[in-house]
Design an enzyme around this catalytic site. Structure first.
Site, PDB file in Angstrom:
ATOM      1  N   GLU A  67      -7.466  34.524 -62.922  1.00  0.00           N
ATOM      2  CA  GLU A  67      -6.952  34.468 -64.296  1.00  0.00           C
ATOM      3  C   GLU A  67      -7.453  35.668 -65.098  1.00  0.00           C
ATOM      4  O   GLU A  67      -6.683  36.322 -65.812  1.00  0.00           O
ATOM      5  CB  GLU A  67      -7.413  33.188 -65.014  1.00  0.00           C
ATOM      6  CG  GLU A  67      -6.956  31.885 -64.374  1.00  0.00           C
ATOM      7  CD  GLU A  67      -7.938  31.345 -63.354  1.00  0.00           C
ATOM      8  OE1 GLU A  67      -8.513  32.137 -62.587  1.00  0.00           O
ATOM      9  OE2 GLU A  67      -8.122  30.121 -63.304  1.00  0.00           O
ATOM     10  N   SER A  87     -30.216  25.108 -26.741  1.00  0.00           N
ATOM     11  CA  SER A  87     -31.295  24.121 -26.933  1.00  0.00           C
ATOM     12  C   SER A  87     -32.665  24.635 -26.493  1.00  0.00           C
ATOM     13  O   SER A  87     -33.666  24.416 -27.174  1.00  0.00           O
ATOM     14  CB  SER A  87     -30.966  22.843 -26.146  1.00  0.00           C
ATOM     15  OG  SER A  87     -29.633  22.474 -26.374  1.00  0.00           O
TER      16      SER A  87
HETATM   17  N1  LIG Z   1     -11.126  31.339 -22.105  1.00  0.00           N
HETATM   18  C1  LIG Z   1     -11.840  31.124 -23.167  1.00  0.00           C
HETATM   19  O1  LIG Z   1     -11.315  30.942 -24.286  1.00  0.00           O
HETATM   20  C2  LIG Z   1     -13.324  31.109 -23.061  1.00  0.00           C
HETATM   21  C3  LIG Z   1     -14.110  31.249 -24.227  1.00  0.00           C
HETATM   22  C4  LIG Z   1     -15.487  31.207 -24.093  1.00  0.00           C
HETATM   23  C5  LIG Z   1     -16.049  31.026 -22.844  1.00  0.00           C
HETATM   24  N2  LIG Z   1     -15.257  30.897 -21.763  1.00  0.00           N
HETATM   25  C6  LIG Z   1     -15.841  30.693 -20.435  1.00  0.00           C
HETATM   26  O2  LIG Z   1     -16.541  29.483 -20.443  1.00  0.00           O
HETATM   27  C7  LIG Z   1     -17.548  29.559 -19.451  1.00  0.00           C
HETATM   28  C8  LIG Z   1     -18.835  28.989 -20.026  1.00  0.00           C
HETATM   29  O3  LIG Z   1     -18.655  27.617 -20.224  1.00  0.00           O
HETATM   30  P1  LIG Z   1     -19.891  26.706 -20.486  1.00  0.00           P
HETATM   31  O4  LIG Z   1     -19.413  25.328 -20.666  1.00  0.00           O
HETATM   32  O5  LIG Z   1     -20.909  26.992 -19.442  1.00  0.00           O
HETATM   33  O6  LIG Z   1     -20.498  27.368 -21.796  1.00  0.00           O
HETATM   34  P2  LIG Z   1     -20.554  27.009 -23.341  1.00  0.00           P
HETATM   35  O7  LIG Z   1     -19.757  25.819 -23.663  1.00  0.00           O
HETATM   36  O8  LIG Z   1     -20.264  28.267 -24.064  1.00  0.00           O
HETATM   37  O9  LIG Z   1     -22.089  26.701 -23.485  1.00  0.00           O
HETATM   38  C9  LIG Z   1     -22.603  25.529 -22.916  1.00  0.00           C
HETATM   39  C10 LIG Z   1     -24.059  25.373 -23.215  1.00  0.00           C
HETATM   40  O10 LIG Z   1     -24.274  25.243 -24.596  1.00  0.00           O
HETATM   41  C11 LIG Z   1     -25.475  24.526 -24.791  1.00  0.00           C
HETATM   42  N3  LIG Z   1     -25.325  23.524 -25.840  1.00  0.00           N
HETATM   43  C12 LIG Z   1     -26.186  23.357 -26.870  1.00  0.00           C
HETATM   44  N4  LIG Z   1     -25.804  22.358 -27.639  1.00  0.00           N
HETATM   45  C13 LIG Z   1     -24.673  21.848 -27.103  1.00  0.00           C
HETATM   46  C14 LIG Z   1     -23.851  20.769 -27.463  1.00  0.00           C
HETATM   47  N5  LIG Z   1     -24.090  20.016 -28.538  1.00  0.00           N
HETATM   48  N6  LIG Z   1     -22.796  20.494 -26.682  1.00  0.00           N
HETATM   49  C15 LIG Z   1     -22.529  21.243 -25.597  1.00  0.00           C
HETATM   50  N7  LIG Z   1     -23.294  22.268 -25.203  1.00  0.00           N
HETATM   51  C16 LIG Z   1     -24.373  22.587 -25.947  1.00  0.00           C
HETATM   52  C17 LIG Z   1     -25.794  23.844 -23.463  1.00  0.00           C
HETATM   53  O11 LIG Z   1     -26.933  24.463 -22.914  1.00  0.00           O
HETATM   54  P3  LIG Z   1     -28.380  23.891 -23.330  1.00  0.00           P
HETATM   55  O12 LIG Z   1     -28.352  22.415 -23.013  1.00  0.00           O
HETATM   56  O13 LIG Z   1     -29.316  24.674 -22.547  1.00  0.00           O
HETATM   57  O14 LIG Z   1     -28.464  24.127 -24.792  1.00  0.00           O
HETATM   58  C18 LIG Z   1     -24.596  24.118 -22.609  1.00  0.00           C
HETATM   59  O15 LIG Z   1     -24.881  24.278 -21.262  1.00  0.00           O
HETATM   60  C19 LIG Z   1     -17.688  30.998 -19.067  1.00  0.00           C
HETATM   61  O16 LIG Z   1     -17.163  31.171 -17.775  1.00  0.00           O
HETATM   62  C20 LIG Z   1     -16.858  31.735 -20.079  1.00  0.00           C
HETATM   63  O17 LIG Z   1     -16.253  32.877 -19.525  1.00  0.00           O
HETATM   64  C21 LIG Z   1     -13.917  30.940 -21.838  1.00  0.00           C
END
Ligand SMILES: NC(=O)c1ccc[n+]([C@@H]2O[C@H](COP(=O)([O-])OP(=O)(O)OC[C@H]3O[C@@H](n4cnc5c(N)ncnc54)[C@H](OP(=O)(O)O)[C@@H]3O)[C@@H](O)[C@H]2O)c1
Length: 368
Positions: A55, A228
């Site tokens: 505004e 974590s």
């Molecule tokens: N195509 C796409 O759009 C895309 C995008 C991103 C990634 N990616 C792919 O995804 C893959 C990784 O997947 P990801 O499942 O291993 O990784 P992520 O979902 O990125 O990370 C998972 C980690 O986050 C931590 N975390 C902390 N708090 C959490 C919560 N509340 N809920 C869930 N996780 C939590 C956990 O480790 P802690 O328990 O140690 O904390 C868990 O192992 C890779 O291969 C990557 O290239 C693809």
């Protein structure tokens, strides 16, 4: 029933408000058009928090006498002293005759008070023109007041069989250049990005923002890594960026915590064990005025957001590729107990980027 002219003026105000899409947060996007004797005499829009409201900009943008004028402003004019003086006082002082606004401001300091003050001073007030567009362009701002947490969008690049990475973790690149460029503009409009330590370990991303239009100014989103136990590698690329926040639990090793702090990262240690709590993180983001947040993570983090009903929107860039069943899926979630218990989304928009399709989906019960 409003006239075509009035509708056109408010639509123009909505268009002006959009110019602040990359910069106004935590403030809303607001645009303003002033008319007199059936002609537009001035326009303005809000650029950034602390700066002049739409505004005031429209008032400053004209030398004309504003008495008897009509003001079209997308959001209810403010009635309180915040970072700037109340806009209603300005409109009253300028002796405007009528004020059209799209939506009431959800901020309780303003909500209904702005409209009331104007009416008390004999100004005619009309609410609701282009209301849907106004709420849509401020979905983060409205979420903060309505749900006490930011608007959360999960951005995912996927194959047509719903895979986001190979079994070995490789995921770069599933979607094409055009899709990725569109995703960058959504990134630029976000106040924060959330990812998981799994993505950091696998991809070593930098999460920079690159826009095709170099003239667009934007605020770089802050990066939150859910980690974590602080497993993020100390030499990860992301740690070279500014405003990186590691979110860990009380079980994270103190030595790692100190190492990250020395590197200039902020560490948010939640007073809980095992895994980072998304609910506590939402409270933090809400208190720190992060309105709009994009999650760019893997299977586990995506699944947690879906599982807790925290994903307001999905932005899925789907490439016409098939990865096979050993690839990683979009979401790690518990199997629902029955088919009528599946999470439900509605399709808002589909865009085509070359051979990719981008689906914008909204949680069914979560319409803004
Ligand atoms: N195509 C796409 O759009 C895309 C995008 C991103 C990634 N990616 C792919 O995804 C893959 C990784 O997947 P990801 O499942 O291993 O990784 P992520 O979902 O990125 O990370 C998972 C980690 O986050 C931590 N975390 C902390 N708090 C959490 C919560 N509340 N809920 C869930 N996780 C939590 C956990 O480790 P802690 O328990 O140690 O904390 C868990 O192992 C890779 O291969 C990557 O290239 C693809």
């Amino acid at each position: 029933m409003k006239s075509n002219f009035e509708l056109t003026c408010m639509q123009r105000a909505v268009q002006l408000a959009n110019k602040g899409a990359y910069t106004t947060s935590p403030n809303p996007n607001v645009g303003c058009v002033i008319t007199k004797d059936g002609r537009v005499i001035s326009e303005g829009w809000h650029y950034q928090a602390g700066g002049p409201h739409a505004e005031l900009m429209a008032i400053l943008n004209t030398q004309k006498d504003l008495s008897g004028s009509t003001v079209f402003v997308t959001l209810e004019p403010c009635a309180h002293y915040g970072r700037t003086d109340p806009c209603v006082d300005l409109l009253i002082k300028k002796k405007v005759q009528r004020v059209f606004f799209g939506s009431l401001d959800p901020n309780p300091l303003v909500n209904g008070k702005g409209a009331k003050r104007l009416q008390e001073h004999g100004i005619e007030v009309f609410e609701g023109l282009c209301k849907e567009q106004v709420i849509e362009q401020n979905k983060g701002y409205f979420n903060i007041y309505n749900k006490k947490r930011p608007w959360i969008t999960l951005k995912i690049a996927s194959t047509i069989d719903g895979r986001i990475a190979m079994a070995n973790g490789e995921s770069q690149w599933i979607s094409n250049d055009q899709s990725r460029s569109d995703a960058h503009s959504h990134r630029a409009m976000s106040d924060a990005l959330i990812t998981g330590v799994g993505t950091i370990i696998n991809d070593d991303p930098r999460f920079t923002v690159r826009l095709n239009d170099q003239n667009i100014k934007f605020k770089k989103p802050h990066i939150f890594i859910l980690d974590s136990q602080l497993r993020t590698p100390i030499n990860a690329q992301i740690l070279k960026q500014d405003h990186v926040f590691l979110v860990c639990t009380q079980e994270a090793p103190l030595s790692k915590l100190n190492q990250f702090k020395e590197l200039g990262c902020e560490v948010i240690q939640q007073p809980i064990a095992e895994r980072v709590s998304l609910i506590l993180l939402m409270e933090y983001l809400n208190n720190q005025e992060y309105n709009q947040v994009q999650v760019e993570a893997g299977t586990a983090v995506n699944g947690s957001f879906i599982g807790r009903g925290l994903a307001d929107e999905l932005l899925i860039y789907m490439a016409p590729k098939i990865m096979g069943s050993s690839g990683r899926s979009m979401f790690q979630i518990d199997e629902p107990t029955a088919i009528n218990k599946l999470s439900l989304f509605r399709l808002l928009k589909v865009k085509q980027f070359g051979d990719d399709a981008c689906m914008q989906l909204r949680l069914r019960s979560e319409d803004v």
